[in-house]
Design a protein around this motif. Structure first.
Motif, PDB file in Angstrom:
ATOM      1  N   TRP A  76      88.803  23.848  57.080  1.00 41.38           N
ATOM      2  CA  TRP A  76      89.364  25.022  56.403  1.00 41.38           C
ATOM      3  C   TRP A  76      90.345  24.544  55.340  1.00 41.38           C
ATOM      4  O   TRP A  76      91.219  23.714  55.626  1.00 41.38           O
ATOM      5  N   TYR A  85      85.731  27.118  53.826  1.00 43.81           N
ATOM      6  CA  TYR A  85      85.409  25.911  54.591  1.00 43.81           C
ATOM      7  C   TYR A  85      84.720  24.952  53.647  1.00 43.81           C
ATOM      8  O   TYR A  85      83.856  25.355  52.862  1.00 43.81           O
ATOM      9  N   ALA A 123      83.920  23.145  63.375  1.00 45.44           N
ATOM     10  CA  ALA A 123      85.130  22.908  62.587  1.00 45.44           C
ATOM     11  C   ALA A 123      86.344  22.970  63.506  1.00 45.44           C
ATOM     12  O   ALA A 123      86.380  23.764  64.454  1.00 45.44           O
ATOM     13  N   ASP A 140      91.513  35.775  60.568  1.00 45.19           N
ATOM     14  CA  ASP A 140      90.604  34.659  60.280  1.00 45.19           C
ATOM     15  C   ASP A 140      89.228  35.267  60.071  1.00 45.19           C
ATOM     16  O   ASP A 140      88.614  35.740  61.022  1.00 45.19           O
ATOM     17  N   ASN A 142      86.906  33.821  57.467  1.00 43.82           N
ATOM     18  CA  ASN A 142      86.096  32.983  56.580  1.00 43.82           C
ATOM     19  C   ASN A 142      84.889  32.368  57.303  1.00 43.82           C
ATOM     20  O   ASN A 142      84.133  31.619  56.702  1.00 43.82           O
ATOM     21  N   GLU A 143      84.748  32.684  58.598  1.00 49.38           N
ATOM     22  CA  GLU A 143      83.646  32.123  59.351  1.00 49.38           C
ATOM     23  C   GLU A 143      82.415  33.011  59.166  1.00 49.38           C
ATOM     24  O   GLU A 143      82.537  34.228  59.036  1.00 49.38           O
ATOM     25  N   ARG A 144      81.242  32.384  59.128  1.00 53.47           N
ATOM     26  CA  ARG A 144      80.020  33.125  58.794  1.00 53.47           C
ATOM     27  C   ARG A 144      79.681  34.178  59.847  1.00 53.47           C
ATOM     28  O   ARG A 144      79.345  35.304  59.522  1.00 53.47           O
ATOM     29  N   ARG A 217      86.459  26.376  65.671  1.00 53.06           N
ATOM     30  CA  ARG A 217      85.708  27.479  65.086  1.00 53.06           C
ATOM     31  C   ARG A 217      84.251  27.125  64.881  1.00 53.06           C
ATOM     32  O   ARG A 217      83.915  25.962  64.692  1.00 53.06           O
ATOM     33  N   ALA A 219      82.108  27.723  62.012  1.00 56.39           N
ATOM     34  CA  ALA A 219      82.295  28.187  60.628  1.00 56.39           C
ATOM     35  C   ALA A 219      80.968  28.460  59.933  1.00 56.39           C
ATOM     36  O   ALA A 219      80.871  29.382  59.124  1.00 56.39           O
TER      37      ALA A 219
END
Ligand code: MD3
Ligand code: FE
Length: 220
Positions: A76, A85, A123, A140, A142-144, A217, A219
């Motif tokens: 990240w 990421y 990650a 949070d 930004n994770e797919r 995570r 990601a």
């Protein structure tokens, strides 16, 4: 009561794990990483040799008081262009160090103990706090796949974790976290606003003047 709440409530302390239920799918596993903490602390030094801790700048132009590094397939990062990421460490121009198998195993075991089976993180963000450092309320996202949980491990100096609501302006609970504590978040609690209060001065036998936090995570 949502049906997913029941297994957690019933599972309380049944397998020797001390659980503090924070939400329908949010749980604090007290001391879950205490035994493997020395290994984790040693691993931090090895990670920082490859990808040193640094203070990144937020899209708004503020330097973060928390220093960070990463291990795993992607890390990240934040800069003036945003959060993301990235497979490349911007400070070194190279890959992040690999995630140790022991880390991925710990994260999977903690997720399992919290009712999320099959968690395979790609990650791991490592935060380093010195007294005075803080993390303001954020989500949070930004994770797919936001259906995947996040697992976090606290080491060293104690901190007050701020656990808010789905809205930034919602009520905030303060939860003390100590060395070896693990938290797992997923499902409807995945987008809860959260942060960390200013770290107090102190000295910890295994980390000296620091608090470290690992967040595992999925990601990609
Ligand atoms: C709840 N770190 O790195 S970990 C972060 O202690 C972060 O350094 C804090 O928030 C720390 O993003 C808190 C616990 C945590 C991590 C991710 C979450 C709680 C979460 C994602 C959703 C909801
Ligand atoms: Fe966070």
């Amino acid at each position: 009561m949502p049906p997913e709440f029941i297994p957690l409530a019933l599972a309380q302390d049944q397998d020797g794990v001390r659980r503090v239920v924070l939400g329908a799918r949010a749980v604090l596993l007290r001391g879950f990483a205490r035994e493997c903490a020395p290994e984790l602390v040693a691993a931090i030094d090895a990670i920082a040799v490859v990808s040193p801790f640094r203070h990144m700048v937020t899209p708004g132009g503020w330097e973060m008081s928390v220093a960070l590094t990463n291990c795993g397939q992607v890390g990240w990062v934040t800069d003036r262009t945003g959060y993301r990421y990235d497979a490349i460490d911007p400070a070194t121009g190279r890959s992040w160090p690999a995630m140790p198998y022991a880390f991925a195993d710990l994260a999977a075991e903690a997720a399992e103990a919290a009712g999320f089976s099959g968690f395979r993180p790609d990650a791991c963000l490592v935060n380093r706090y010195t007294p005075g450092a803080r993390l303001s309320l954020h989500q949070d996202r930004n994770e797919r796949d936001l259906g995947q949980p996040i697992v976090s491990v606290s080491l060293g100096l104690p901190a007050i974790f701020l656990w808010g609501a789905k809205r930034r302006a919602g009520k905030v609970r303060r939860i003390p976290l100590i060395h070896g504590d693990v938290m797992v978040w997923g499902g409807p609690d995945r987008l809860t606003f959260h942060g960390v209060h200013f770290l107090a001065e102190g000295e910890h036998p295994s980390t000296g003047g620091y608090r470290f936090n690992f967040t595992f995570r999925r990601a990609l």
